[in-house]
Scaffold this motif. Structure first.
Motif, mmCIF file in Angstrom:
data_model
loop_
_atom_site.group_PDB
_atom_site.id
_atom_site.type_symbol
_atom_site.label_atom_id
_atom_site.label_comp_id
_atom_site.label_asym_id
_atom_site.label_seq_id
_atom_site.Cartn_x
_atom_site.Cartn_y
_atom_site.Cartn_z
ATOM 1 N N SER A 176 -21.616 88.052 -14.425
ATOM 2 C CA SER A 176 -22.125 86.574 -14.126
ATOM 3 C C SER A 176 -20.942 85.543 -13.647
ATOM 4 O O SER A 176 -19.724 85.966 -13.502
ATOM 5 N N SER A 177 -21.377 84.685 -12.859
ATOM 6 C CA SER A 177 -20.296 83.745 -12.138
ATOM 7 C C SER A 177 -20.882 82.437 -12.300
ATOM 8 O O SER A 177 -21.965 81.925 -12.631
ATOM 9 N N SER A 178 -20.242 81.434 -11.911
ATOM 10 C CA SER A 178 -20.606 79.844 -11.901
ATOM 11 C C SER A 178 -20.211 79.326 -10.582
ATOM 12 O O SER A 178 -19.437 79.937 -9.674
ATOM 13 N N ILE A 179 -21.082 78.282 -10.172
ATOM 14 C CA ILE A 179 -20.938 77.756 -8.928
ATOM 15 C C ILE A 179 -20.687 76.266 -9.089
ATOM 16 O O ILE A 179 -21.349 75.682 -10.028
ATOM 17 N N LEU A 180 -19.512 75.789 -8.395
ATOM 18 C CA LEU A 180 -19.403 74.379 -8.608
ATOM 19 C C LEU A 180 -19.499 73.884 -6.933
ATOM 20 O O LEU A 180 -19.309 74.320 -6.081
ATOM 21 N N LEU A 181 -20.464 72.764 -6.868
ATOM 22 C CA LEU A 181 -20.598 71.994 -5.874
ATOM 23 C C LEU A 181 -20.061 70.650 -5.960
ATOM 24 O O LEU A 181 -20.439 70.027 -6.951
ATOM 25 N N ILE A 182 -19.268 70.219 -4.722
ATOM 26 C CA ILE A 182 -18.696 68.847 -4.755
ATOM 27 C C ILE A 182 -19.185 68.249 -3.447
ATOM 28 O O ILE A 182 -18.971 68.682 -2.232
ATOM 29 N N HIS A 183 -19.605 67.048 -3.607
ATOM 30 C CA HIS A 183 -19.854 66.212 -2.299
ATOM 31 C C HIS A 183 -19.376 64.822 -2.455
ATOM 32 O O HIS A 183 -19.785 64.083 -3.325
ATOM 33 N N CYS A 184 -18.519 64.271 -1.591
ATOM 34 C CA CYS A 184 -17.919 62.926 -1.776
ATOM 35 C C CYS A 184 -17.339 62.660 -0.643
ATOM 36 O O CYS A 184 -17.196 62.913 0.467
ATOM 37 N N LYS A 185 -17.144 61.134 -0.683
ATOM 38 C CA LYS A 185 -16.160 60.772 0.690
ATOM 39 C C LYS A 185 -14.941 61.479 0.630
ATOM 40 O O LYS A 185 -14.320 61.895 -0.239
ATOM 41 N N ASP A 186 -14.414 61.767 1.927
ATOM 42 C CA ASP A 186 -13.283 62.692 2.072
ATOM 43 C C ASP A 186 -12.005 61.695 1.716
ATOM 44 O O ASP A 186 -11.982 60.551 1.885
ATOM 45 N N GLN A 187 -10.914 62.339 1.334
ATOM 46 C CA GLN A 187 -9.747 61.684 1.115
ATOM 47 C C GLN A 187 -8.639 63.056 0.878
ATOM 48 O O GLN A 187 -9.189 63.887 0.658
#
Lengths: 278, 278, 278, 278
Positions: C2-13
């Motif tokens: 089993s695995s987990s998935i992290l998704l991130i979307h934000c303003k770049d810095q």
């Protein structure tokens, strides 16, 4: 609407199209499509004519024989469904696709039976009310195994045998009984990666494109006349296993496309090459 | 080896192939390739025959006219190089490719001149000893600009005008003088993204594939009969500018391919569609 | 595994990758794959990290929230099968392909039910022991028809709705309840030939390539974010009907490919575009 | 805008991305793009980071060396034009394309010279003011011929040697001096049809697709790591000569694409495979 298909293959000479179309014109038939090709190296002529209308077959064959060179191969047949037997090992994707197309009558074949050396696809096949024959290769000689397959195949008297990911090599004795009537899907872009485990070979070689090849089976493994090929891009991110997964969709589409060509009488075998009138 | 090309387009009727090939047979000519197509919706017949051998053109044209329906379009020409004029704006990749092919005589055309509304490609064109005409559009009306172009074009009397990334719209008056003789490369997969800035449009729409389209120019912008199209995959990583860069190779190859088809008399225009015998 | 998935979307810095991977490193997790993309026009940052290992979800979400900009979209989920409902009209090829893949568990979805406004596919669906709901649109208002569909869908509480050649337009009210959760296959290379009868449109325009597009459904017909596209060549010999036949294989493959991407959490929707980490 | 490119290749271990991006973050640099890949079979880690901003190279290299495993391959370079020498035999299409791109500065290379064992391309090369060296192989031993080539190449000290249809096999002694620095275009879809006359081989085998392969040159003929491949469909109507003509456009595009990847430091060689961050 029913139609007839005339195939001619002979040494090239002047006036062949004129002479053949004259016969068809005189019989008052309606040409649906007409294709010709002259292979220049050896001077061979190929022609496929599809037409509609009623005609007396014996008369027309005699007229064609009279005007064509003595070596001419002439085949005159009705456009109709052909019987096929499917051989498969464990993978489902090609036979699944063929069974679905059979169920919805999309291609011009009747699947008479599916034969496998494993049992795992019995459930799938039975959903479509097609006879499934499990003929295990374990504990029997290759000869006996093929004899058992042949015996089942002969019950159905199919026009074509389709190897839909059948992973055993058929003997020349078996193949010899079905010249240009056995169609195989090989999971590589032949002649690259003939033989076993083509996706492992492709991974090891680091190719950027993989493919599949549908071909007629001959005595030489994976060297028969090619009917259709297709490819997809891969990258370093594909393991051999992921290549195999990605390749499945290509395999099933190429096999179905090659069957459509063969069943519609669009394929001439010429030495180890094919002439295809699409 | 020189050859001749016969093109026929007429209403379909029984026996056309027979009657045409009879004429060719009687003249003792050697058919190199023969293609026919019947468009079923309206019942139109198209035939292209390439043959070698000596014949009396007036006689053969009369014989063909006699056997074909009165409405038949018959074109009988020798396979030979055609003169073209190239129009271009600022981008070099299509004209560069055409000049290189001209230099090595790879396609059946002579580039008679290159006309541009900018000067930046003069250096390139002069390397290949082709006349370059700079006809600026600045400070002149569209009519006067086109008149100036027309005047130059007429000096060369070209069979085809090739718009190799010429970014201005030609008027119906101009186009009307060269029916089916102006070939344009549009940098999108038409009919998607007609008009200006197709790569910006493609980026904004988020497509995963971009393309290029070569077509004959008609009065309706980017709506003429399509000769050839090709595509390449793109991803979210492509900015509009990177799509444009990636698209250049597709554009130049599609334009060259369409020219090869047109120059070899392989293209019939039929309404807003093309029949192409490849 | 089993695995987990992290998704991130934000303003770049600056430092985002560093900060996120620091959190993962501190939790002693094993990164399986890591993808980032910065969209330059508006300065948005996208990251997908797949990892294995045990972790406390609340803790990690807090740590990520602390280091990321306040506007950040963070999604942390396990890699697992998702429930889907399939809507279909009369054509079988897409739903057939999805049912076969479901049967052999090839993609990460469970087909909970198939809903159709016709009955002809009931036999097929029942072979795979999937509930089939016939909800006819005849004699009922569009609102009532959609309400009936919605009522069935809600029984299954699917994560995604798949329009596998469902030929009716869904209302904004319906679509609004499943933002970025309805996936449609359109039988053209969008934005070319949006709307009805794309193959007829393609034939009339005389294109040399046809395609299929999988996209999220939004209020604007055929204008939602594109997930995947694919094309095949066609010629003047293809009637509109033959284009439609040839296009079926492209449609089913593109739909399955887009589902695989979406189900593996590889797709970010960003305005009307998609960021896809393949 | 100038940028720098950091390439890292080492045994995989936890925290590599975190540690590397920490160094970049501390130096206050702006990441333009970041790509990582872990090859699972042997556990190797690959990372390419492109960034802008000023930094002290020695310091950063020390910091990277400190945090990375001892076996790590670290390459830190500025994004800049590289010098190349082109070797060619008689065919023009690849070198023509490279010269045009050089002239318009489309790819990140300077063509320092073109070397050929024939004279026929001298005229073309001189148009672009590039030194042309004719080094005939006739009447000299292979060793002497290569020594003469090497002597010219060394004058220019190029970073890469591009074999743009150079039809002679280079000796291991020569190749050994330019490990992973010689790029060849082979006119087949390798590993199919390695060696001489691939189009004749392809014709004889009756394939339905042909291709081209760009690869690094190693001691084993046509077996070096593959950078890029592309294909086009062919049919029975293509003679071997027509296949060769059709293949030329594929060859030139694939070669240019592979050069772009290599020059932008997007290619890792790993055993006989490549990792490519596009």
């Amino acid at each position: 609407m029913s139609s007839s298909i005339l195939l001619i293959h002979c040494k090239d000479q002047a006036g062949l199209v004129y002479k053949v179309t004259q016969v068809i014109f005189k019989h008052n038939l309606n040409i649906i499509s007409n294709d010709e090709f002259v292979e220049r190296t050896l001077g061979h002529f190929f022609m496929r004519t599809e037409f509609s209308g009623a005609f007396e077959k014996t008369t027309m064959m005699k007229e064609l024989t009279d005007i064509l060179p003595p070596d001419a191969n002439i085949k005159l047949s009705e456009h109709q469904k052909r019987d096929i037997c499917i051989l498969v090992t464990k993978e489902h994707h090609c036979v699944s696709d063929l069974l679905i197309r059979h169920h919805f009558q999309e291609l011009d074949y009747n699947v008479r039976c599916v034969i496998s050396n494993y049992q795992n696809l019995q459930d799938l096949v039975s959903k479509f009310n097609i006879p499934f024959h499990h003929i295990s290769h374990e504990g029997v000689s290759r000869e006996d195994h093929e004899a058992a397959i042949l015996s089942v195949v002969q019950q159905y008297n199919p026009e074509f045998i389709v190897l839909a990911k059948y992973m055993r090599v058929l003997s020349p004795a078996f193949v010899g009984q079905f010249t240009n009537r056995i169609i195989n899907i090989h999971h590589s872009f032949l002649p690259a990666f003939a033989g076993a485990s083509p996706y492992n070979q492709a991974y090891a070689r680091g190719v950027k494109i993989i493919g599949a090849t549908a071909h007629f089976v001959t005595d030489s493994l994976d060297e028969g006349p090619i009917i259709a090929q297709s490819v997809i891009p891969v990258a370093h991110t594909h393991s051999a296993k992921e290549m195999a997964l990605a390749g499945k969709d290509v395999e099933k589409i190429v096999l179905a496309r090659s069957l459509k060509l063969v069943l519609n009488e669009r394929v001439f075998v010429y030495g180890n090459r094919t002439i295809i009138f699409e």
